[in-house]
Scaffold this motif. Structure first.
Motif, PDB file in Angstrom:
ATOM      1  N   LEU A 157      -4.907  40.774 -21.613  1.00 17.26           N
ATOM      2  CA  LEU A 157      -3.582  40.799 -20.182  1.00 17.26           C
ATOM      3  C   LEU A 157      -4.429  40.748 -19.921  1.00 17.26           C
ATOM      4  N   THR A 158      -4.936  41.821 -18.927  1.00 15.99           N
ATOM      5  CA  THR A 158      -5.395  41.806 -17.852  1.00 15.99           C
ATOM      6  C   THR A 158      -6.394  41.450 -17.474  1.00 15.99           C
ATOM      7  N   SER A 173      -3.241  52.604  -9.398  1.00 18.19           N
ATOM      8  CA  SER A 173      -2.842  52.487 -10.688  1.00 18.19           C
ATOM      9  C   SER A 173      -3.076  50.748 -11.286  1.00 18.19           C
ATOM     10  N   SER A 174      -3.735  49.926 -10.931  1.00 20.26           N
ATOM     11  CA  SER A 174      -4.912  49.141 -11.218  1.00 20.26           C
ATOM     12  C   SER A 174      -6.080  48.939 -12.764  1.00 20.26           C
ATOM     13  N   PRO A 175      -5.513  48.369 -12.882  1.00 20.28           N
ATOM     14  CA  PRO A 175      -6.667  48.579 -14.594  1.00 20.28           C
ATOM     15  C   PRO A 175      -8.138  47.995 -13.720  1.00 20.28           C
ATOM     16  N   LEU A 188     -13.593  36.124 -22.914  1.00 19.03           N
ATOM     17  CA  LEU A 188     -11.505  34.960 -23.184  1.00 19.03           C
ATOM     18  C   LEU A 188     -12.117  34.019 -24.262  1.00 19.03           C
ATOM     19  N   ASP A 189     -13.418  33.726 -24.109  1.00 24.34           N
ATOM     20  CA  ASP A 189     -13.778  32.676 -25.742  1.00 24.34           C
ATOM     21  C   ASP A 189     -13.572  33.594 -27.094  1.00 24.34           C
ATOM     22  N   LYS A 231      -2.640  30.800 -23.346  1.00 18.97           N
ATOM     23  CA  LYS A 231      -2.355  31.844 -22.127  1.00 18.97           C
ATOM     24  C   LYS A 231      -3.922  32.212 -22.469  1.00 18.97           C
ATOM     25  N   ILE A 232      -5.011  32.202 -22.959  1.00 18.21           N
ATOM     26  CA  ILE A 232      -6.333  32.173 -23.238  1.00 18.21           C
ATOM     27  C   ILE A 232      -6.797  31.128 -22.095  1.00 18.21           C
TER      28      ILE A 232
END
Length: 260
Positions: A157-158, A173-175, A188-189, A231-232
């Motif tokens: 997600l991030t 607050s950034s991841p 992502l793959d 989405k990925i």
């Protein structure tokens, strides 16, 4: 003789088998651990390996008939048939003897009919009970697979490709973003592969249990994993378009789709 040693292609390739799916998941878990050791995604992959083994045990359990339940249903059916035969014999004897009145005949028929209806309902309950028990077992495992799909989605997600392409100032607050521009597409793959294999674990239930409720749950998981994977791949496409030299095949495909 040689032909007899060759595997039957219909028997081998006409359906999914739990063991090869589990083996593929194990290999993927090792690949993720080797490339991203200690990452949350590697722990999710290790969990999926465990779930795949449990899923195989559940599939084998669902394939086996519940003999005790089928035996009970057989006894109930036998009792139902015996009751029908007994009622027919009794009615015949009464007719031959001529010692019964119309009211007595109606009472006997009413009592026999009540017993037949009761035993018929018991038979229907026992016949459907095996399917309902197996359905509950399958749905419990499918719920776990659905949860894993959402966990994989949380890990990607991030992973914003725009932040990998352009430096953006972080806030309190950034991841934490530790993946480089070259690592992000691979990460992502891997997420997409995990989703695809999760879907295959769910599909095993659809081919081994002919139940409308289970089939609907499997279709929901397949639709969920397909949407999440889509989405990925949109993120991967952004990275490929921004850096076509690293992903020439994908970049050229995207160019053709855009031109079309």
């Amino acid at each position: 003789f040689v032909a007899s040693l060759m595997p039957d292609p219909v028997q081998t390739y006409s359906e999914l088998h739990p063991a090869p799916v589990g083996s593929t998941i194990s290999v993927l878990a090792r690949r993720i651990h080797e490339r991203f050791p200690g990452s949350g995604l590697s722990k999710v992959a290790a969990e999926l390996v465990t779930v795949a083994a449990q899923n195989q045990s559940v599939i084998e359990k669902l394939r086996r008939p519940l003999w005790w339940l089928r035996g009970l249903a057989t006894l109930t059916i036998a009792a139902l048939v015996a009751l029908v035969v007994w009622a027919a014999i009794e009615f015949r004897d009464l007719v031959k003897g001529g010692t019964f009145t119309l009211s007595e005949a109606l009472q006997s028929i009413d009592a026999a009919t009540s017993e037949l209806i009761f035993l018929s309902l018991v038979v229907l309950f026992l016949v459907s009970l095996e399917t309902r028990l197996k359905r509950r077992t399958a749905l419990r495992m499918l719920h776990r697979l659905r949860s894993i799909a959402h966990i994989v989605d949380m890990h990607q997600l991030t992973k914003d490709p725009e932040l990998a392409l352009h430096r953006v100032e972080s806030t309190a607050s950034s991841p934490s973003r530790t993946l480089s521009r070259t690592q992000l597409p691979r990460y992502l793959d891997y997420c997409s592969e995990l989703l695809a294999l999760t879907s295959k674990l769910a599909a095993l239930h659809a081919q081994n249990l002919n139940d409308a409720v289970v089939l609907s749950a499997v279709n929901d998981i397949e639709a969920l994993t397909a949407d999440l994977s889509r989405k990925i791949w949109q993120k991967i496409s952004i990275l490929a378009t921004a850096d076509p030299q690293r992903h020439p095949a994908m970049a050229s495909t995207l160019d053709r789709e855009t031109a079309g």
